[in-house]
Design an enzyme around this catalytic site. Structure first.
Site, PDB file in Angstrom:
ATOM      1  N   LYS A  42       0.833  -1.197   0.000  1.00  0.00           N
ATOM      2  CA  LYS A  42       0.000   0.000   0.000  1.00  0.00           C
ATOM      3  C   LYS A  42       0.873   1.255   0.000  1.00  0.00           C
ATOM      4  O   LYS A  42       2.087   1.184   0.198  1.00  0.00           O
ATOM      5  CB  LYS A  42      -0.909   0.005   1.226  1.00  0.00           C
ATOM      6  CG  LYS A  42      -0.164   0.085   2.553  1.00  0.00           C
ATOM      7  CD  LYS A  42      -1.124   0.040   3.730  1.00  0.00           C
ATOM      8  CE  LYS A  42      -0.354   0.131   5.054  1.00  0.00           C
ATOM      9  NZ  LYS A  42      -1.273   0.135   6.216  1.00  0.00           N
ATOM     10  N   ARG A  84     -10.521   0.489  15.581  1.00  0.00           N
ATOM     11  CA  ARG A  84     -10.596   1.099  14.263  1.00  0.00           C
ATOM     12  C   ARG A  84     -11.612   0.301  13.462  1.00  0.00           C
ATOM     13  O   ARG A  84     -12.735   0.116  13.919  1.00  0.00           O
ATOM     14  CB  ARG A  84      -9.193   1.114  13.636  1.00  0.00           C
ATOM     15  CG  ARG A  84      -8.966   2.141  12.574  1.00  0.00           C
ATOM     16  CD  ARG A  84      -7.496   2.227  12.172  1.00  0.00           C
ATOM     17  NE  ARG A  84      -6.980   0.997  11.589  1.00  0.00           N
ATOM     18  CZ  ARG A  84      -5.750   0.867  11.080  1.00  0.00           C
ATOM     19  NH1 ARG A  84      -4.914   1.895  11.108  1.00  0.00           N
ATOM     20  NH2 ARG A  84      -5.359  -0.274  10.560  1.00  0.00           N
ATOM     21  N   TYR A 121      15.519  30.892   4.814  1.00  0.00           N
ATOM     22  CA  TYR A 121      14.378  31.688   5.249  1.00  0.00           C
ATOM     23  C   TYR A 121      14.450  32.014   6.741  1.00  0.00           C
ATOM     24  O   TYR A 121      14.739  31.148   7.570  1.00  0.00           O
ATOM     25  CB  TYR A 121      13.069  30.944   4.982  1.00  0.00           C
ATOM     26  CG  TYR A 121      12.717  30.806   3.521  1.00  0.00           C
ATOM     27  CD1 TYR A 121      12.410  31.922   2.753  1.00  0.00           C
ATOM     28  CD2 TYR A 121      12.684  29.553   2.918  1.00  0.00           C
ATOM     29  CE1 TYR A 121      12.071  31.795   1.410  1.00  0.00           C
ATOM     30  CE2 TYR A 121      12.346  29.418   1.576  1.00  0.00           C
ATOM     31  CZ  TYR A 121      12.040  30.540   0.839  1.00  0.00           C
ATOM     32  OH  TYR A 121      11.707  30.406  -0.497  1.00  0.00           O
ATOM     33  N   MET A 123      11.361  24.347   0.317  1.00  0.00           N
ATOM     34  CA  MET A 123      10.517  23.410  -0.416  1.00  0.00           C
ATOM     35  C   MET A 123      11.327  22.565  -1.392  1.00  0.00           C
ATOM     36  O   MET A 123      11.086  21.356  -1.537  1.00  0.00           O
ATOM     37  CB  MET A 123       9.421  24.154  -1.177  1.00  0.00           C
ATOM     38  CG  MET A 123       8.480  23.236  -1.937  1.00  0.00           C
ATOM     39  SD  MET A 123       7.207  24.095  -2.873  1.00  0.00           S
ATOM     40  CE  MET A 123       6.170  24.699  -1.541  1.00  0.00           C
TER      41      MET A 123
END
Length: 391
Positions: A47, A145, A271, A321
């Site tokens: 998955k 769950r 930054y 980023m």
């Protein structure tokens, strides 16, 4: 794309110098190590794009190594594998949505029935198929769950067993603390044993009985006929508790130094200027950032490290980023083009996870899709996968 071996280098030249190198031979070795430990068939969990490794390539290799079936979370993940030619049974672990029942049958998937809605969903179209729909039933033994109560499990199993066109192929539960607490895990497994016995008393004896994830491999019981590891197959051991098995990390995430710049003492970097050079420094910029899986946290800024040529270098300034800066002042050997490793053998996924305040599962699955997956077999590039390159 999936270029041939000769095309791999050509594909990489079209992309920035950053990559997630996936060693499929290590994956195969990990699979066989886990198989030997478990003593029962292994259903690899692929998955979340095989925990960030690339589901199609990983599934293909695991099937070639003998995996009898695979597991994913969602129907669309399984459908994508079918479209890539994966034909072994695929178990869909999570609840499926309204309207996905026909996709389940069309792609010959094996859903886990874990809610009243999914129970009705498989019963409704079941009679329409030409071959039985195999399902696995889930009982909640302590995860809180998905899953039926023990009494609800029996009721659901009896309805499914009495329906035309449905086969109760498996029964399962999910361990909540196998990597943390052996006593809690034992109590969960006791409840699971009781649920399986209750089904057996009513003549319902599924072929597959499974509870154990990677950490749970230390707790496999004689009545279990299947295990479903994920993290261990990718070479990362759960912690603090893990089974005694030798595995090695499959994925190495790295980027090549784009620029080495001399900065004066007192120069702020990145930054916010949250790191200021305390001395004349050499700062290397790497073309990989938080959009690619580098944690943008204070811990990564203050104590994170990359590995360059078998030596650690510290992160300097806020992770951007697309870019990350590291301090190579004490590494005069480092130059532009050198490879800097974010995670792999060293640092490993747990170290990156610690800097992010999360776990190794998330550290792996955070590696973004714009980082090309470079598949390696027998020491050579066998394929490159990137959304930016087409065959």
């Amino acid at each position: 794309m999936d270029p041939d071996r000769e095309g791999g280098d050509e594909a990489l030249r079209l992309l920035r110098p950053a990559r997630a190198r996936v060693d499929l031979d290590r994956l195969a070795a990990n699979y066989h190590a886990v198989r030997g430990l478990a003593g029962v068939p292994v259903m690899p969990v692929v998955k979340a794009d095989a925990y960030g490794h690339g589901a199609a390539a990983v599934a293909r290799r695991l099937v070639a190594e003998g995996a009898p079936l695979l597991a994913v979370a969602y129907v669309e993940e399984a459908a994508a594998l079918r479209e890539r030619g994966i034909s072994v049974p695929i178990v869909v672990l999570a609840a499926f949505g309204p309207g996905q029942e026909r996709a389940i049958r069309r792609h010959h998937l094996t859903p886990v029935v874990s809610t009243p809605a999914t129970l009705e969903g498989v019963l409704s179209p079941a009679r329409e198929g030409r071959r039985p729909l195999a399902v696995h039933l889930k009982v909640d033994t302590g995860m809180g769950r998905l899953g039926f109560t023990p009494d609800g499990l029996v009721e659901a199993a009896e309805r499914l067993a009495g329906a035309a066109g449905v086969e109760v192929e498996g029964v399962m539960t999910h361990l909540a603390r196998a990597d943390e607490d052996a006593a809690v895990t034992a109590r969960q497994l006791d409840r699971f044993d009781e649920a399986v016995a209750a089904l057996g008393a009513r003549g319902i004896r599924p072929r597959y009985v499974h509870a154990c994830n990677s950490a749970g491999l230390a707790f496999v019981r004689p009545n279990h006929t299947l295990v479903r590891p994920g993290l261990l197959l990718y070479g990362i051991r759960p912690r603090p508790l893990a089974p005694a098995v030798d595995v090695r990390p499959v994925m190495t995430v790295s980027a090549d130094v784009a620029l080495v710049k001399d900065v004066a003492a007192g120069t702020p970097v990145s930054y916010g200027g949250r790191w200021v050079a305390p001395r004349p420094s050499r700062i290397a910029t790497l073309p990989i950032g938080y959009a690619d899986g580098v944690p943008r946290t204070d811990a990564m800024r203050d104590s994170g490290q990359f590995l360059i040529a078998r030596g650690r270098v510290p992160v300097r300034g806020t992770v951007c980023m697309d870019l990350t800066m590291v301090d190579v002042t004490d590494r005069p050997d480092v130059s532009e083009g050198d490879e800097a490793v974010l995670l792999g053998d060293e640092p490993d996924a747990w170290e990156v996870a610690d800097r992010a305040g999360t776990n190794a599962w998330e550290a792996l699955t955070r590696i973004g899709p714009r980082v090309p997956r470079v598949y390696v077999e027998s020491g050579r590039v066998s394929a490159v996968q990137s959304p930016f390159v087409r065959a």
